[in-house]
Design an enzyme around this catalytic site. Sequence first.
Site, short mmCIF file in Angstrom:
data_model
loop_
_atom_site.label_atom_id
_atom_site.label_comp_id
_atom_site.label_asym_id
_atom_site.label_seq_id
_atom_site.Cartn_x
_atom_site.Cartn_y
_atom_site.Cartn_z
N ASP A 69 1.03 -1.13 -0.03
CA ASP A 69 0.15 -0.06 0.03
C ASP A 69 1.02 1.36 -0.10
OD1 ASP A 69 -2.09 1.65 0.38
OD2 ASP A 69 -2.13 1.37 2.39
N ASP A 80 -1.62 5.25 -5.73
CA ASP A 80 -2.15 4.29 -4.69
C ASP A 80 -1.98 2.64 -5.23
OD1 ASP A 80 -2.64 2.89 -2.47
OD2 ASP A 80 -4.74 3.58 -2.35
#
Length: 419
Positions: free
Chosen positions: A111, A296
């Site tokens: 992440d 992201d």
Amino acid sequence: MQSAQKLELALTLVLIWGLTQSLVESRRWQKSVQLKLHRETNHSKVMESFPSQKLRLKEKLSTTNELVISSASASDTSVARDNLFNSHNTEYYVTGSFGSPEAQQVTLLMDTASANLLVYSSKFVTESCSGHSGYSSSESQTYQANGTAFEIQYASQDVLKGFLSTDTFTLGDLSLENQTFAEINSAPAAMCQQSNYDGILGLGLVQIALGGVKTPLENMWDQGLIDEPVFSLYVNRNASDASNGGFLLLGGSDPTLYQGCLTYVPLSKVAFWQITVGRVGIGSKNLCSNCQAIFDVGTSLIIVPCPALKIINKKLGLKEADKKNGVYIIDCSKVSSLPNVVLNIGWKDFTLTPSDYILNYSGTCVSGFSSLSDCNGTQAMMDDGEDLNSMWVFGDVFFGAIFTLFDFGLNLVGMAPKV
Ligand SMILES: *[C@@H]1O[C@H](CO)[C@@H](O)[C@H](O)[C@H]1NC(C)=O
Ligand SMILES: *[C@@H]1O[C@H](CO)[C@@H](O)[C@H](O)[C@H]1NC(C)=O
Ligand SMILES: *[C@@H]1O[C@H](CO)[C@@H](O)[C@H](O)[C@H]1NC(C)=O
Ligand SMILES: *[C@@H]1O[C@H](CO)[C@@H](O)[C@H](O)[C@H]1NC(C)=O
Ligand SMILES: *[C@@H]1O[C@H](CO)[C@@H](O)[C@H](O)[C@H]1NC(C)=O
Ligand SMILES: *[C@@H]1O[C@H](CO)[C@@H](O)[C@H](O)[C@H]1NC(C)=O
């Protein structure tokens, strides 16, 4: 109002439903170690969480695809080539281990929109989160207790709780000493039952790390394990190319993985990996000028503001009725006639072709663009009050086309089309 720091993980896409895994293999390649892991064979639904708003992105997915993300620095002294694997082009995992001398192996969700390392504690796994691997401090000789309470809250209201601990953390052959991380001892049942990771590897900037904890990347840099304070991502989305899923390169980049030179752009704000995008267009239509975008890898699609989504959908010939489980389904036969999407970043045009932005799950084609809200006026605010409705989020659809380097020394991002 939740405290600001609890929401950092909010851009993370959370995968739900079980996945089966097979194929564990490792091999040495040049100076780096590449571990190839986990071929996923099933995945049905995806849930996505954002700050201050419950956002569920449910996709019906059925392809199988393996991603191997590995880590390596170009000018390696010591290089870890780590194992990342792709769950149907929607999520990327890495295998790491905690403790020593015996390594306790776990699967971690990658992440870039969070900056903490989290892992289920083994006690929690045994008692209420079966089917996962957990970390057991009592089995490690390098464990150092910390005990500070840790809590992170998803926009979905899902809360992960635990406490800080410190131990050796290993990625590939990079062995990081004294890494502080959160041992999770409370998580929603759905997350335990339906996700296939045991923790999260936050690759975000230290500025968004919770609890004042030094990020694994900062620690690698401080301990001299990587040559440069950078990492890069090469994501392969070719479903039929199961042996090559992509790479996470820690400490460098690899010019053989991209075309031409990297275009560098400074971060517009040092929090998320966030930049200003000069322009986005689809065909002749302008979608935004000088807009803000967050990178992201924890998000599968490209999230766009509502006004832009309306234009995109019109260009793709999509109607609200084509929306199923939160994503837009498009007739595969139309794909070849769709326009390109052009992102002008750092004065350079990056082109996403229809095959880059349409996902094909065994004959079900899905638009790679989605919005944060239902575009009916619901506001999604970031923890600092920034209006997330105007934010672009470059998820895996973006990384599938663009090699991206993240520099946490100079606070900039470098991009080039993948080879
Ligand atoms: C895929 O996962 C779903 C949900 O966990 C399950 O119902 C289904 O049986 C699985 N399919 C296969 C082929 O394993
Ligand atoms: C890790 O912590 C131990 C104990 O405090 C210390 O002896 C060691 O030097 C530290 N290692 C690094 C790389 O900082
Ligand atoms: C726990 O970790 C945090 C973050 O690294 C640190 O600031 C704090 O001093 C540690 N506390 C203890 C008791 O070790
Ligand atoms: C996808 O991978 C397969 C198998 O390696 C290869 O034959 C094919 O050319 C690849 N497709 C693309 C678009 O690169
Ligand atoms: C989508 O996938 C199916 C089968 O997996 C294939 O037959 C079809 O050609 C693909 N369509 C596109 C537009 O890529
Ligand atoms: C607007 O979106 C919210 C959140 O998804 C939903 O609960 C609500 O029903 C929607 N309202 C309308 C009028 O569509």
